[in-house]
Design an enzyme around this catalytic site. Structure first.
Site, PDB file in Angstrom:
ATOM      1  N   HIS A  55     -10.586 -21.273   9.271  1.00 32.86           N
ATOM      2  CA  HIS A  55     -10.786 -21.084   7.820  1.00 32.86           C
ATOM      3  C   HIS A  55     -10.554 -19.628   7.416  1.00 32.86           C
ATOM      4  CE1 HIS A  55     -12.861 -25.017   8.078  1.00 32.86           C
ATOM      5  NE2 HIS A  55     -13.392 -24.493   9.178  1.00 32.86           N
ATOM      6  N   SER A  92       9.312  -0.149  -2.056  1.00 30.70           N
ATOM      7  CA  SER A  92       9.273  -0.639  -3.426  1.00 30.70           C
ATOM      8  C   SER A  92      10.041   0.329  -4.305  1.00 30.70           C
ATOM      9  CB  SER A  92       7.810  -0.733  -3.876  1.00 30.70           C
ATOM     10  OG  SER A  92       7.720  -0.543  -5.273  1.00 30.70           O
ATOM     11  N   LYS A 111       4.442   1.978  -0.889  1.00 31.40           N
ATOM     12  CA  LYS A 111       4.584   0.634  -0.345  1.00 31.40           C
ATOM     13  C   LYS A 111       5.500   0.553   0.879  1.00 31.40           C
ATOM     14  CE  LYS A 111       3.305  -2.902  -1.836  1.00 31.40           C
ATOM     15  NZ  LYS A 111       3.640  -3.650  -3.053  1.00 31.40           N
ATOM     16  N   GLU A 166       8.368 -12.357   4.740  1.00 31.20           N
ATOM     17  CA  GLU A 166       8.266 -13.138   3.505  1.00 31.20           C
ATOM     18  C   GLU A 166       9.513 -13.983   3.272  1.00 31.20           C
ATOM     19  OE1 GLU A 166       6.579 -10.805   0.072  1.00 31.20           O
ATOM     20  OE2 GLU A 166       6.388  -9.314   1.642  1.00 31.20           O
TER      21      GLU A 166
END
Ligand code: ARG
Length: 462
Positions: A155, A276, A282, A289
């Site tokens: 979980h 970024s 970043k 992804e």
């Protein structure tokens, strides 16, 4: 005039030419098409269906066409619809009359079934070899991290301690199954449809076993109707690719979490991260992804082909021309994802200190505390309740289980003794989990040996 133009009084509308033609995407099967035609012509010659001279002329002509395609000297045309008719037309243009005999006892239906099978066979082999590369990297990273303790989660809550090696070997097992799924697909694919003709075989004395042998298949397919209408091999490949992408996607999701500031379990190499355009601080896990995102695309291909096939009667129907783009796209996608993913894993930095810190918090040793009591004779359910109360007490005070004094522990249960501290230390929690498949160092080493043997076995034929 079209190769099949004899029966027609009019030319096809150009809209239909564009709509109907598949050369725009099936040109990539030129090698398979030529290999299939060479085998067919050779067999026709051997059987005396065409003369040995004609067979030799055809084979020579096809070899020349192959060389010219590879040299970029051939432009295919939409007028010739697909790769099969493009090559046949070129052949006749080049060698004249003998070229017109190539299609004896053959149809584009068995021809395309063959080409597509051979293409899938070739590409499945490449996917297996890319998966083996990934396995080798996972094995190396696992060997380096046999004692790198980290929290195991359920979980997404800290649950019980494992090691990073143990976690990586979970994925190594998934990819092992993916390899065997592709191997299974290859095993069922290993039958040659050539000679099934349009749907009902041929009255020519074709030797199907011979063409199967020439093309490296175990045997000819068993039923001509099935041969030209079966695309199970492609669906199985897509299904294996979908499952494999699901695994890569889950792994990607973990990579993304792990390199967040909240976890900081790993750092991706600069060469496998991106920045970024606006936020200077970043460093983004774009590779992971994109792999996660491209998974949807591969699933889409599987659903496309299942849906194309679901309502068509035997045998060949033109719907089946829609079988190729989705398979090509899925193969291209997986072939792009695997090497970059492997390199990302190969180059990432493991931040063992952060993993260990995360493993020390969160009462990850609570089960071990309950097990300690159970081993001393307390029924597990009671041991569980006692430990739960201890955890509650610790949370209220902002402490960890191993920070409680023996007196405090004994207030909850007189069974506690000095040896509890060793029993619930992180080191013991991992090293004593020696059950088969567990995280103990020697057990993970066994898991590593097993996958290493599996990889080596296959590496031999690579
Ligand atoms: N381009 C076709 C395909 O990809 C080849 C088979 C065509 N056969 C036919 N009878 N029209 O499926």
């Amino acid at each position: 005039m079209k190769l099949w133009g004899g029966r027609f009084d009019k030319e096809t509308d150009t809209l239909v030419d564009d709509f109907n033609s598949s050369i725009g995407f099936d040109a990539r099967m030129y090698r398979e098409d030529i290999a299939g035609s060479i085998a067919h012509a050779t067999m026709l010659g051997e059987q005396g269906i065409i003369s040995p001279q004609e067979a030799a002329q055809i084979v020579d002509g096809l070899r020349g066409i192959l060389a010219d395609i590879e040299a970029g000297k051939v432009a295919f045309s939409v007028d010739n619809e697909d790769i099969h008719m493009n090559i046949e037309s070129l052949l006749t243009e080049r060698i004249g009359a003998a070229g017109k005999r190539l299609h004896t006892g053959r149809s584009r239906n068995d021809q395309v079934a063959l080409d597509f099978r051979m293409y899938v066979r070739e590409e499945a082999g490449k996917l297996i070899s890319l998966l083996l590369d990934l396995e080798r990297v996972l094995l190396r990273r696992a060997r380096e991290n046999l004692t790198t303790v980290m929290p195991g989660y359920t979980h997404l809550q800290r649950a019980q301690p494992v090691t990073f090696a143990h976690h990586l070997m979970a994925y190594a097992n998934m990819f092992r199954r993916d390899i065997t799924r592709l191997e299974d697909c290859l095993e069922r694919l290993d039958e040659c449809p050539l000679g099934a003709g349009a749907l009902a075989g041929s009255t020519h004395p074709l030797n199907r076993a011979r063409t199967a042998e020439l093309l490296g298949f175990a045997r000819p397919t068993d039923n001509s109707l099935d041969s030209v209408s079966d695309r199970d091999f492609a669906i199985e490949l897509l299904s294996a690719c979908s499952i494999l992408m699901m695994h890569l996607s889950r792994f990607s999701e973990e990579i993304i979490l792990w390199c967040s500031w909240e976890f900081q379990f790993i750092t991706l190499d600069d060469a496998y991260s991106t920045g970024s355009s606006i936020m200077p601080q970043k460093k983004n896990p774009d590779v992971a992804e994109l792999v996660r995102g491209k998974t949807g695309r591969v699933y889409g291909s599987l659903v496309t082909l299942l849906t194309v096939m679901k309502g068509i009667p035997l045998a060949y129907n033109k719907d089946m021309q829609e079988d190729k783009e989705c398979v090509f796209d899925a193969i291209d996608t997986v072939k792009m994802c695997l090497p970059v993913f492997t390199a990302m894993i190969d180059t990432m930095t493991v931040r063992a200190e952060n993993m260990a810190r995360a493993a020390s918090g969160g009462f990850i040793n609570a089960t071990d505390c309950a097990d300690y009591l159970a081993k001393k004779g307390v029924p597990f359910r009671d041991a569980y309740t006692i430990t739960g109360r201890l955890v509650n007490h610790c949370i209220a005070q902002g402490r960890a289980l191993d920070e409680l004094s023996l007196d405090e522990l004994r207030e909850m249960s007189p069974v506690f003794d000095e040896d509890v501290y060793d029993a619930i230390s992180l080191h013991t929690c991992v090293s004593q989990r020696k059950t088969v498949g567990g995280p103990a160092q020697e057990e993970v080493a066994r898991q590593i040996d097993r996958i290493a043997a599996f990889v080596e076995e296959r590496g031999k034929d690579a």
